[in-house]
Design a protein around this motif. Sequence first.
Motif, PDB file in Angstrom:
ATOM      1  N   ASP A  46     -15.570  20.981 -33.530  1.00 14.46           N
ATOM      2  CA  ASP A  46     -14.384  20.943 -34.381  1.00 14.46           C
ATOM      3  C   ASP A  46     -13.111  21.008 -33.547  1.00 14.46           C
ATOM      4  O   ASP A  46     -12.193  21.782 -33.819  1.00 14.46           O
ATOM      5  CB  ASP A  46     -14.403  22.088 -35.405  1.00 14.46           C
ATOM      6  N   GLU A  47     -13.028  20.139 -32.535  1.00 14.17           N
ATOM      7  CA  GLU A  47     -11.839  20.057 -31.686  1.00 14.17           C
ATOM      8  C   GLU A  47     -11.323  18.625 -31.658  1.00 14.17           C
ATOM      9  O   GLU A  47     -12.075  17.700 -31.342  1.00 14.17           O
ATOM     10  CB  GLU A  47     -12.144  20.522 -30.260  1.00 14.17           C
ATOM     11  N   MET A  48     -10.056  18.465 -31.987  1.00 12.25           N
ATOM     12  CA  MET A  48      -9.391  17.174 -31.927  1.00 12.25           C
ATOM     13  C   MET A  48      -8.224  17.280 -30.958  1.00 12.25           C
ATOM     14  O   MET A  48      -7.263  18.019 -31.189  1.00 12.25           O
ATOM     15  CB  MET A  48      -8.877  16.757 -33.303  1.00 12.25           C
ATOM     16  N   ALA A  49      -8.304  16.558 -29.854  1.00 19.98           N
ATOM     17  CA  ALA A  49      -7.228  16.524 -28.865  1.00 19.98           C
ATOM     18  C   ALA A  49      -6.491  15.197 -28.994  1.00 19.98           C
ATOM     19  O   ALA A  49      -7.118  14.132 -29.054  1.00 19.98           O
ATOM     20  CB  ALA A  49      -7.786  16.672 -27.457  1.00 19.98           C
ATOM     21  N   VAL A  50      -5.168  15.258 -29.045  1.00 18.37           N
ATOM     22  CA  VAL A  50      -4.335  14.065 -29.210  1.00 18.37           C
ATOM     23  C   VAL A  50      -3.241  14.071 -28.149  1.00 18.37           C
ATOM     24  O   VAL A  50      -2.594  15.104 -27.912  1.00 18.37           O
ATOM     25  CB  VAL A  50      -3.696  14.021 -30.610  1.00 18.37           C
ATOM     26  N   ALA A  51      -3.035  12.923 -27.510  1.00 21.58           N
ATOM     27  CA  ALA A  51      -1.937  12.750 -26.557  1.00 21.58           C
ATOM     28  C   ALA A  51      -1.201  11.475 -26.899  1.00 21.58           C
ATOM     29  O   ALA A  51      -1.823  10.432 -27.125  1.00 21.58           O
ATOM     30  CB  ALA A  51      -2.470  12.685 -25.126  1.00 21.58           C
ATOM     31  N   VAL A  52       0.115  11.546 -26.960  1.00 15.44           N
ATOM     32  CA  VAL A  52       0.966  10.376 -27.144  1.00 15.44           C
ATOM     33  C   VAL A  52       1.939  10.347 -25.976  1.00 15.44           C
ATOM     34  O   VAL A  52       2.541  11.380 -25.642  1.00 15.44           O
ATOM     35  CB  VAL A  52       1.737  10.444 -28.484  1.00 15.44           C
TER      36      VAL A  52
ATOM     37  N   CYS B 277     -18.472  13.680 -27.783  1.00 21.78           N
ATOM     38  CA  CYS B 277     -17.206  13.431 -28.476  1.00 21.78           C
ATOM     39  C   CYS B 277     -17.032  11.938 -28.737  1.00 21.78           C
ATOM     40  O   CYS B 277     -17.752  11.104 -28.190  1.00 21.78           O
ATOM     41  CB  CYS B 277     -16.023  13.969 -27.670  1.00 21.78           C
ATOM     42  N   THR B 278     -16.070  11.635 -29.582  1.00 18.15           N
ATOM     43  CA  THR B 278     -15.651  10.256 -29.823  1.00 18.15           C
ATOM     44  C   THR B 278     -14.291  10.064 -29.159  1.00 18.15           C
ATOM     45  O   THR B 278     -13.397  10.898 -29.331  1.00 18.15           O
ATOM     46  CB  THR B 278     -15.549   9.981 -31.326  1.00 18.15           C
ATOM     47  N   LEU B 279     -14.154   8.983 -28.397  1.00 16.70           N
ATOM     48  CA  LEU B 279     -12.933   8.723 -27.642  1.00 16.70           C
ATOM     49  C   LEU B 279     -12.280   7.430 -28.116  1.00 16.70           C
ATOM     50  O   LEU B 279     -12.946   6.390 -28.213  1.00 16.70           O
ATOM     51  CB  LEU B 279     -13.242   8.595 -26.151  1.00 16.70           C
ATOM     52  N   VAL B 280     -10.995   7.494 -28.388  1.00 15.24           N
ATOM     53  CA  VAL B 280     -10.213   6.319 -28.764  1.00 15.24           C
ATOM     54  C   VAL B 280      -8.889   6.386 -28.012  1.00 15.24           C
ATOM     55  O   VAL B 280      -8.258   7.449 -27.939  1.00 15.24           O
ATOM     56  CB  VAL B 280      -9.939   6.263 -30.280  1.00 15.24           C
ATOM     57  N   ALA B 281      -8.477   5.269 -27.442  1.00 12.10           N
ATOM     58  CA  ALA B 281      -7.153   5.177 -26.813  1.00 12.10           C
ATOM     59  C   ALA B 281      -6.507   3.876 -27.240  1.00 12.10           C
ATOM     60  O   ALA B 281      -7.194   2.887 -27.546  1.00 12.10           O
ATOM     61  CB  ALA B 281      -7.260   5.246 -25.294  1.00 12.10           C
ATOM     62  N   LEU B 282      -5.187   3.875 -27.268  1.00  7.71           N
ATOM     63  CA  LEU B 282      -4.418   2.666 -27.561  1.00  7.71           C
ATOM     64  C   LEU B 282      -3.657   2.268 -26.305  1.00  7.71           C
ATOM     65  O   LEU B 282      -2.921   3.081 -25.729  1.00  7.71           O
ATOM     66  CB  LEU B 282      -3.441   2.915 -28.708  1.00  7.71           C
ATOM     67  N   ALA B 283      -3.863   1.034 -25.875  1.00  7.99           N
ATOM     68  CA  ALA B 283      -3.183   0.530 -24.676  1.00  7.99           C
ATOM     69  C   ALA B 283      -2.520  -0.807 -24.988  1.00  7.99           C
ATOM     70  O   ALA B 283      -2.956  -1.546 -25.884  1.00  7.99           O
ATOM     71  CB  ALA B 283      -4.179   0.359 -23.533  1.00  7.99           C
ATOM     72  N   TRP B 284      -1.489  -1.116 -24.227  1.00  8.07           N
ATOM     73  CA  TRP B 284      -0.795  -2.392 -24.385  1.00  8.07           C
ATOM     74  C   TRP B 284      -0.332  -2.844 -23.012  1.00  8.07           C
ATOM     75  O   TRP B 284       0.392  -2.132 -22.316  1.00  8.07           O
ATOM     76  CB  TRP B 284       0.390  -2.257 -25.336  1.00  8.07           C
ATOM     77  N   ARG B 285      -0.805  -4.022 -22.619  1.00  8.67           N
ATOM     78  CA  ARG B 285      -0.459  -4.601 -21.325  1.00  8.67           C
ATOM     79  C   ARG B 285      -0.729  -3.622 -20.180  1.00  8.67           C
ATOM     80  O   ARG B 285       0.057  -3.473 -19.252  1.00  8.67           O
ATOM     81  CB  ARG B 285       0.997  -5.062 -21.326  1.00  8.67           C
ATOM     82  N   GLY B 286      -1.857  -2.944 -20.269  1.00  2.75           N
ATOM     83  CA  GLY B 286      -2.302  -2.045 -19.213  1.00  2.75           C
ATOM     84  C   GLY B 286      -1.749  -0.646 -19.266  1.00  2.75           C
ATOM     85  O   GLY B 286      -2.156   0.210 -18.471  1.00  2.75           O
ATOM     86  N   GLU B 287      -0.835  -0.370 -20.187  1.00  7.76           N
ATOM     87  CA  GLU B 287      -0.254   0.973 -20.285  1.00  7.76           C
ATOM     88  C   GLU B 287      -0.900   1.748 -21.422  1.00  7.76           C
ATOM     89  O   GLU B 287      -1.010   1.249 -22.549  1.00  7.76           O
ATOM     90  CB  GLU B 287       1.257   0.900 -20.520  1.00  7.76           C
ATOM     91  N   LEU B 288      -1.307   2.975 -21.129  1.00  7.23           N
ATOM     92  CA  LEU B 288      -1.867   3.838 -22.157  1.00  7.23           C
ATOM     93  C   LEU B 288      -0.739   4.422 -23.002  1.00  7.23           C
ATOM     94  O   LEU B 288       0.205   5.013 -22.466  1.00  7.23           O
ATOM     95  CB  LEU B 288      -2.673   4.968 -21.514  1.00  7.23           C
ATOM     96  N   LEU B 289      -0.856   4.279 -24.304  1.00  8.19           N
ATOM     97  CA  LEU B 289       0.179   4.765 -25.208  1.00  8.19           C
ATOM     98  C   LEU B 289      -0.239   6.028 -25.959  1.00  8.19           C
ATOM     99  O   LEU B 289       0.603   6.877 -26.253  1.00  8.19           O
ATOM    100  CB  LEU B 289       0.542   3.678 -26.221  1.00  8.19           C
ATOM    101  N   ALA B 290      -1.522   6.140 -26.279  1.00  4.64           N
ATOM    102  CA  ALA B 290      -1.984   7.301 -27.036  1.00  4.64           C
ATOM    103  C   ALA B 290      -3.489   7.438 -26.875  1.00  4.64           C
ATOM    104  O   ALA B 290      -4.189   6.469 -26.558  1.00  4.64           O
ATOM    105  CB  ALA B 290      -1.620   7.162 -28.520  1.00  4.64           C
ATOM    106  N   GLY B 291      -3.993   8.645 -27.075  1.00  3.88           N
ATOM    107  CA  GLY B 291      -5.427   8.880 -26.962  1.00  3.88           C
ATOM    108  C   GLY B 291      -5.879   9.982 -27.897  1.00  3.88           C
ATOM    109  O   GLY B 291      -5.132  10.929 -28.173  1.00  3.88           O
ATOM    110  N   TRP B 292      -7.108   9.834 -28.375  1.00  2.88           N
ATOM    111  CA  TRP B 292      -7.696  10.806 -29.289  1.00  2.88           C
ATOM    112  C   TRP B 292      -9.089  11.168 -28.774  1.00  2.88           C
ATOM    113  O   TRP B 292      -9.907  10.293 -28.491  1.00  2.88           O
ATOM    114  CB  TRP B 292      -7.823  10.217 -30.692  1.00  2.88           C
ATOM    115  N   THR B 293      -9.355  12.457 -28.627  1.00  2.00           N
ATOM    116  CA  THR B 293     -10.648  12.966 -28.195  1.00  2.00           C
ATOM    117  C   THR B 293     -11.137  13.915 -29.278  1.00  2.00           C
ATOM    118  O   THR B 293     -10.531  14.962 -29.512  1.00  2.00           O
ATOM    119  CB  THR B 293     -10.525  13.724 -26.855  1.00  2.00           C
ATOM    120  N   PHE B 294     -12.230  13.552 -29.948  1.00  2.00           N
ATOM    121  CA  PHE B 294     -12.721  14.357 -31.060  1.00  2.00           C
ATOM    122  C   PHE B 294     -14.138  14.812 -30.776  1.00  2.00           C
ATOM    123  O   PHE B 294     -15.049  13.996 -30.612  1.00  2.00           O
ATOM    124  CB  PHE B 294     -12.674  13.569 -32.361  1.00  2.00           C
ATOM    125  N   ALA B 295     -14.326  16.125 -30.699  1.00  2.00           N
ATOM    126  CA  ALA B 295     -15.647  16.729 -30.532  1.00  2.00           C
ATOM    127  C   ALA B 295     -16.062  17.311 -31.886  1.00  2.00           C
ATOM    128  O   ALA B 295     -15.720  18.446 -32.211  1.00  2.00           O
ATOM    129  CB  ALA B 295     -15.607  17.817 -29.467  1.00  2.00           C
TER     130      ALA B 295
END
Length: 277
Positions: A138-144, A116-134
């Motif tokens: 054909d699976e895209m998981a998103v967390a905000v 999969c491809t993994l991307v996350a957005l963080a700011w000052r050590g806090e995770l704000l969002a993440g994307w997991t794409f396999a």
Amino acid sequence: MIDGLLDGSGSLSSEVEAAVRAAAAVEVMPRWRQLAAHDIVEKSGPHDLVTIADRSAEAHLTASLTALLPGSVVVGEEAVHADPAVYDALQGDAPVWIVDPVDGTRQFVRGEPGFCTLVALAWRGELLAGWTFAPALDEMAVAVRGRGARVNGAVIRAGSPAPGAVLEVLMSHPDYTSPEQKAALLGLGTDRVHARPCGSAGLAYLDVARGDTDAIAFSWEYAWDHAAGLLLVEEAGGAHATLTGEPFRVTGGNALPFTAARDRATADRIRTLLTAR
């Protein structure tokens, strides 16, 4: 300011999803099952591989993600391998995109779909969002943060293991760690816990987030392997903890191994086993 970009309209989240899909479509999937020998390089050993797909996808994502959020920076696995100082951006004030272009490179090299491809957005050590794409699945998981977790648009919840059930745990391969951490991981094997090494860390987190696996236990803390998955598990109702009981920090300095699980009780149970070495 950044939270405002991840508001209910979901505009930035949707744009990031599109960027991740584009990188996979252009740089990863055309090379799946098409790699030549010279396209694959060992880094620290035969268990640690990088391919032309990893490097090309990270470059693609670096350009597209920083364009979406001016002033942001990228901490990517391959950039850090080339220059370890890049990792220091996790401690800075700029928004950080944490990128693993191909998580599960060994599976990718073998022509298996478990990457999969993994991307996350963080700011000052806090995770704000993440994307997991396999892409092969054909699976895209998103967390905000604060807005839940979804796979292909459908809400997922981790739930809790059935009372008395044997726990299914995915873990780091014990042979690729320190003697102390190896002992801790092997200590998971009891008559009430079935533990086995995992492939892609990102897909292991996804399994926990949707309740297909009860927990993970990992002995390394590189942010690109964990950031997107940790937030996915949290937003699905799960929990994570280091050996000291503190939450895992993407900025580092964690007591290892650590665990992420479907619920707090399961995380505490796995942590107890990890500390009883």
